[in-house]
Design an enzyme around this catalytic site. Structure first.
Site, PDB file in Angstrom:
ATOM      1  N   GLU A 138      18.506  45.702  66.063  1.00 41.26           N
ATOM      2  CA  GLU A 138      18.831  44.987  67.305  1.00 41.26           C
ATOM      3  C   GLU A 138      17.613  44.157  67.736  1.00 41.26           C
ATOM      4  O   GLU A 138      16.495  44.665  67.670  1.00 41.26           O
ATOM      5  CB  GLU A 138      19.197  45.958  68.427  1.00 41.26           C
ATOM      6  N   ALA A 272      13.617  53.217  72.329  1.00 41.38           N
ATOM      7  CA  ALA A 272      14.577  53.882  71.448  1.00 41.38           C
ATOM      8  C   ALA A 272      15.669  52.887  71.082  1.00 41.38           C
ATOM      9  O   ALA A 272      15.773  51.828  71.686  1.00 41.38           O
ATOM     10  CB  ALA A 272      15.193  55.094  72.156  1.00 41.38           C
ATOM     11  N   MET A 273      16.480  53.241  70.097  1.00 42.63           N
ATOM     12  CA  MET A 273      17.556  52.353  69.654  1.00 42.63           C
ATOM     13  C   MET A 273      18.793  53.168  69.326  1.00 42.63           C
ATOM     14  O   MET A 273      18.728  54.135  68.578  1.00 42.63           O
ATOM     15  CB  MET A 273      17.084  51.566  68.414  1.00 42.63           C
ATOM     16  N   GLU A 274      19.941  52.715  69.886  1.00 38.75           N
ATOM     17  CA  GLU A 274      21.172  53.508  69.884  1.00 38.75           C
ATOM     18  C   GLU A 274      22.016  53.428  68.620  1.00 38.75           C
ATOM     19  O   GLU A 274      23.225  53.595  68.664  1.00 38.75           O
ATOM     20  CB  GLU A 274      22.039  53.066  71.071  1.00 38.75           C
ATOM     21  N   GLU A 308      20.523  56.391  75.522  1.00 42.81           N
ATOM     22  CA  GLU A 308      20.953  56.051  74.157  1.00 42.81           C
ATOM     23  C   GLU A 308      22.331  56.644  73.837  1.00 42.81           C
ATOM     24  O   GLU A 308      23.126  56.030  73.134  1.00 42.81           O
ATOM     25  CB  GLU A 308      19.918  56.537  73.125  1.00 42.81           C
ATOM     26  N   HIS A 311      25.235  54.656  75.101  1.00 43.34           N
ATOM     27  CA  HIS A 311      25.568  53.526  74.229  1.00 43.34           C
ATOM     28  C   HIS A 311      26.565  53.896  73.133  1.00 43.34           C
ATOM     29  O   HIS A 311      27.218  53.015  72.580  1.00 43.34           O
ATOM     30  CB  HIS A 311      24.300  53.011  73.540  1.00 43.34           C
ATOM     31  N   GLU A 330      23.143  47.246  78.408  1.00 47.56           N
ATOM     32  CA  GLU A 330      21.897  47.844  78.892  1.00 47.56           C
ATOM     33  C   GLU A 330      21.957  48.246  80.358  1.00 47.56           C
ATOM     34  O   GLU A 330      21.462  49.289  80.746  1.00 47.56           O
ATOM     35  CB  GLU A 330      20.722  46.899  78.632  1.00 47.56           C
TER      36      GLU A 330
END
Length: 873
Positions: A138, A272-274, A308, A311, A330
């Site tokens: 992303e 962080a990344m979902e 997260e 999401h 977001e």
């Protein structure tokens, strides 16, 4: 081929349905080889196939297209990668007819060190340096790993196969289907994923430990981390299992994947990344160590995990149609993470802390250089800059405002039907409004469009005039300038009591109501305080006339207002003062009313405002600076004495948070007793790292205090902090130290600290923590930024981290000359991806400069601040 250059979106000739991806990372040479077979639906006959690719090498003989209804294989006559547009254009000698087919591409790439695409991260195992391979796609970096239709609306299913060293753990979005080991290599194949966007695909390869639990409906949840740190994953695991259950009920839809992995990555640019089913985190946002993590770390882990996991529904199951609607992902996940955290930890009073989110949103949106929540994105390089306080914090705040207006039950019911309707597909902002409108019968679209389509927000002015209460709205700008905007404002108010709340929609520029309508009588005596925007649920500022402001000050002093409203009165007054619509004299008199404040969120904001006012005073009225410092020390004395230095058995989470913040503030204001005590405790900690004299909650305060007295000639404290930094393997402790190193008053030592940030000892994602310099370090930090600009742009490329360097080095200045100097430097060093950040930072400098000039003209300020400095509380 040139017709495809410079386009914001890919042409719609072909629609991907399924990807078969095979990757073979080489962790020694930092390269990878791969192949992808993409099932396509050709929807318009075409001689071209255009998809995204960047930093990949694709040989012209490594591409073929097989028509679905025959075994005819087409080879392209031209294969060209346009790096500026990040597209791969394939031209075929004949038209490809409408129908199904498979596009096969072989490619090679680099495991880069820029924390995006398919990249490498380093870690230590048994004292040896090792490399892991990680993905971060992303917003638009899947194209750096495999050629694809890298747009959120191009959803497809994914089958992934990895060829990796046999001793390593290899993870992806889905559970393992089969694993075949052949000597030192193993081939791991994963189940086919549900339909999803490319930016959510994930792969991680390295050595890890894990802890695991199952949810009540059998979803296996694991937290992976570096070998030996598994126990630090337990807290996040507990939060995740409970949060999945909570969201299943809230969204009336179960989590759709068979497993959920969460993994801590040592080098990670964002928090962080979902990624669907494989959520990646910075170590500081996932790991919690009972011995060495502070209460603030615990809270961050809980809210980031909740964000997260939100999401997985809002973003992954239902995905925004294009990056213009990023805020849907977001803003919503930010808002709902507070809902979940509040349910799990009611004692944290997290909704009152949500006001910090709103304030951050209001601060950025008070700039003329802000942008609307929904912002047109014309090229992938523009996306990074909108991952900001508008998309996250203003987004979350307007959702909270709407939920408060529609009511919690109606809001939840409508959301659940929205999720059901758009599951496995894409949605726009209007689709959410339509669902909420249908569920509530309210004109949601009309109401909310004024908040998402235009930038900024209003200040609502209120005054009592001859038995009438008059309301006016105008756009609030921190510069004090007149803005153009107009909003539909959900106004709420209380008069003298919280038992009766009134509300109405302010549609026009101005409106008037009978006082009696709100108060029930015509008595406007001193007890009858009036507070607008009850509990700060609305995203706007309020300006009161002098009489109403005086009554509110009295209500604050007597603690008649809720903590959220005490926060709001202070924050609005500070913003109006910065915009020169209120004097600094009246702001500091109001601040004096908070001397017996005991609420964490209110005090935390009071500290932030005091630090900012101290900096402005230092530039505007340096001869009064000592009085300002003494006033602020007096202001926080009450709480500092109540809390002391040592944690009390069974004390609240909020007291633990507050102790650290209060002591840090006292250290910065040069409070000798605090500096002496910090020094004593630091010595004890150096002798024994397990000393009870320095619990995690007060470490940051102590480190800042130590650096306040450190200098080039008295550097023992600085050297000791570096020693602790080098000895610890806990990321949270490392970032605490980095955030303290530049707290010295000596420009030479600050420069040394800044240079340390760029050394190989500091992970590049963490260098930004070291930019928190003191006022004495502003010029040094700016000179340092200019000198290292080339190195920084090479290290950080066009990612969002580079924007943090710019705003940290530029925003603290307060002179028009400095603004001009900064402008000139960047004019000769242009960089499109920081353009918005630079304009915002320069605007802040000009706002500070105007504020300084207006403070210099205040004739009552000296008397007020000397009186407050001598007042004993």
């Amino acid at each position: 081929m040139d017709q495809f250059k410079g386009q914001p979106r890919l042409p719609k000739f072909a629609v991907p349905k399924r990807y078969d991806i095979r990757l073979k990372p080489d962790l020694v040479e930092h390269r990878f080889a791969g192949s992808v077979a993409i099932n396509l639906d050709i929807v318009a006959a075409t001689s071209f196939i255009v998809l995204n690719a960047a930093e990949l090498s694709v040989a012209s003989d490594a591409v073929s297209f097989t028509k679905g209804d025959s075994s005819a294989v087409l080879k392209p006559s031209r294969v060209e990668l346009f790096e500026n547009d990040e597209i791969l254009v394939l031209e075929f000698p004949e038209k490809i007819p409408i129908g199904l087919g498979v596009l096969t591409i072989q490619f090679e790439g680099i495991l880069n060190d820029r924390m995006k695409g398919f990249y490498r991260s380093t870690y230590e195992y048994n004292g040896e340096k090792k490399t892991m391979a990680v993905t971060q796609f992303e917003p638009a970096d899947a194209r750096r790993c495999f050629p694809c239709w890298d747009e959120p609306a191009c959803k497809a299913t994914f089958r992934i196969t990895l060829d990796v060293p046999s001793e390593l753990v290899a993870l992806s979005n889905m559970p393992v289907l089969e694993e075949i080991t052949d000597g030192s290599l193993k081939t791991v194949s994963y189940q086919e994923s549900p339909i999803m966007s490319t930016y959510l695909v994930a792969v991680v390869v390295g050595l890890f430990d894990y802890v695991e639990e199952n949810t009540s409906d059998g979803v296996k949840v694991r937290v992976y981390c570096q070998v030996g740190k598994a126990n630090q994953g337990q807290f996040a695991l507990d939060v995740a299992v409970k949060t999945l259950e909570l969201y299943k009920n809230y969204f009336a839809t179960p989590y759709t994947l068979p497993k959920l992995d969460m993994i801590a990555i040592p080098d990670f640019a964002a928090g962080a990344m979902e990624n669907y089913g494989l959520v990646t985190y910075r170590e500081t946002a996932l790991l919690y160590d009972d011995q060495h993590s502070a209460a603030a770390n615990k809270q961050r882990v809980a809210t980031v995990v909740a964000h997260e996991l939100a999401h997985q529904w809002f973003g992954n199951l239902v995905t925004m149609e294009w990056w213009t609607h990023l805020w849907l992902n977001e803003g919503f996940a930010t808002w709902v993470s507070y809902l979940a955290t509040d349910s799990l930890f009611p004692g944290w009073q997290i909704w009152s802390q949500f006001l910090h989110e709103s304030t951050e949103g209001l601060r950025l949106d008070g700039l003329a250089e802000s942008h609307p929540i929904e912002v047109e994105i014309n090229h992938a390089c523009e996306i990074d800059e909108i991952f900001d306080a508008i998309s996250y914090r203003k987004g979350a705040s307007v959702i909270r405002m709407l939920q408060s207006y529609l009511g919690a039950e109606c809001f939840q019911r409508s959301l659940a039907s929205y999720i059901k309707k758009y599951a496995c597909s894409n949605a726009k902002t209007e689709d959410l409004w339509a669902a909420l409108e249908e569920g509530s019968g309210e004109p949601v679209n009309k109401l909310m469009t004024s908040w998402t389509k235009q930038k900024g927000y209003p200040v609502v002015s209120v005054k009592v005039n001859d038995q009438k209460m008059e309301f006016n709205q105008s756009q609030f700008l921190s510069s004090g300038a007149q803005g153009e905007g107009q909003w539909i404002v959900p106004v709420t108010l209380c008069c003298g009591t919280y038992d009766v709340r009134k509300s109405f929609l302010l549609h026009t520029k101005s409106d008037a109501h009978d006082v009696k309508e709100f108060t029930g009588s015509t008595d406007t005596s001193v007890n009858c305080w009036i507070k607008l925007n009850v509990d700060q649920a609305g995203f706007y500022r309020v300006k009161y006339d002098e009489l109403l402001a005086a009554r509110l000050r009295y209500a604050v002093e007597k603690q008649l207002l809720s903590s959220s409203d005490r926060f709001g009165v202070l924050d609005d007054s500070y913003a109006l003062c910065m915009a020169r619509q209120e004097s600094l004299t009246s702001l500091i008199n109001l601040m004096g009313s908070y001397r017996e404040e005991d609420d964490y969120t209110v005090l935390s904001n009071l500290i932030t405002i005091s630090l900012k006012v101290e900096r402005i005073a230092a530039d505007a009225v340096p001869h009064l600076l000592d009085y300002f410092k003494q006033f602020f020390i007096n202001l926080f004395q009450y709480s500092a004495e109540r809390l002391g230095w040592d944690p009390k058995p069974g004390e609240s989470h909020l007291d633990a948070l507050l102790r650290g913040e209060i002591l840090t503030a006292l250290a910065v204001f040069g409070h000798d007793l605090t500096l002496d005590e910090a020094s004593k405790r630091f010595q004890a900690f150096l002798e024994n790292r397990n000393s009870p004299l320095l619990p995690p909650d007060i470490r940051k305060a102590t480190y800042v205090a130590v650096m306040q007295r450190a200098s080039k000639s008295n550097r023992a404290g600085y050297e000791s902090l570096l020693k602790i930094y080098r000895e610890t393997d806990l990321s949270q402790e490392k970032t605490r130290i980095l955030g303290s190193l530049a707290s010295s008053r000596d420009p030479d030592l600050i420069l040394e600290a800044l240079n340390f940030m760029l050394s190989s000892e500091v992970r590049s994602q963490d260098a930004v923590f070291g930019l928190a310099v003191t006022r004495e370090g502003r010029d040094v930090a700016w000179a340092w930024l200019k000198e290292n600009w080339e190195h920084l742009t090479k290290t950080y490329g066009s990612g969002f981290l580079i924007t943090r360097f710019v705003s940290a080095a530029v925003s603290p200045f307060a002179s028009f000359e400095k603004a001009k100097e900064v402008e000139d430097f960047f004019a000769s060093h242009p960089m499109p991806s920081i353009a918005r950040t630079l304009r915002q930072s320069l605007e802040r400098v000009n706002i500070n400069a105007s504020w300084v000039q207006s403070v210099q003209k205040e004739d009552k300020l000296a008397d007020a601040v000397t009186e407050l400095a001598h007042r004993k509380y």
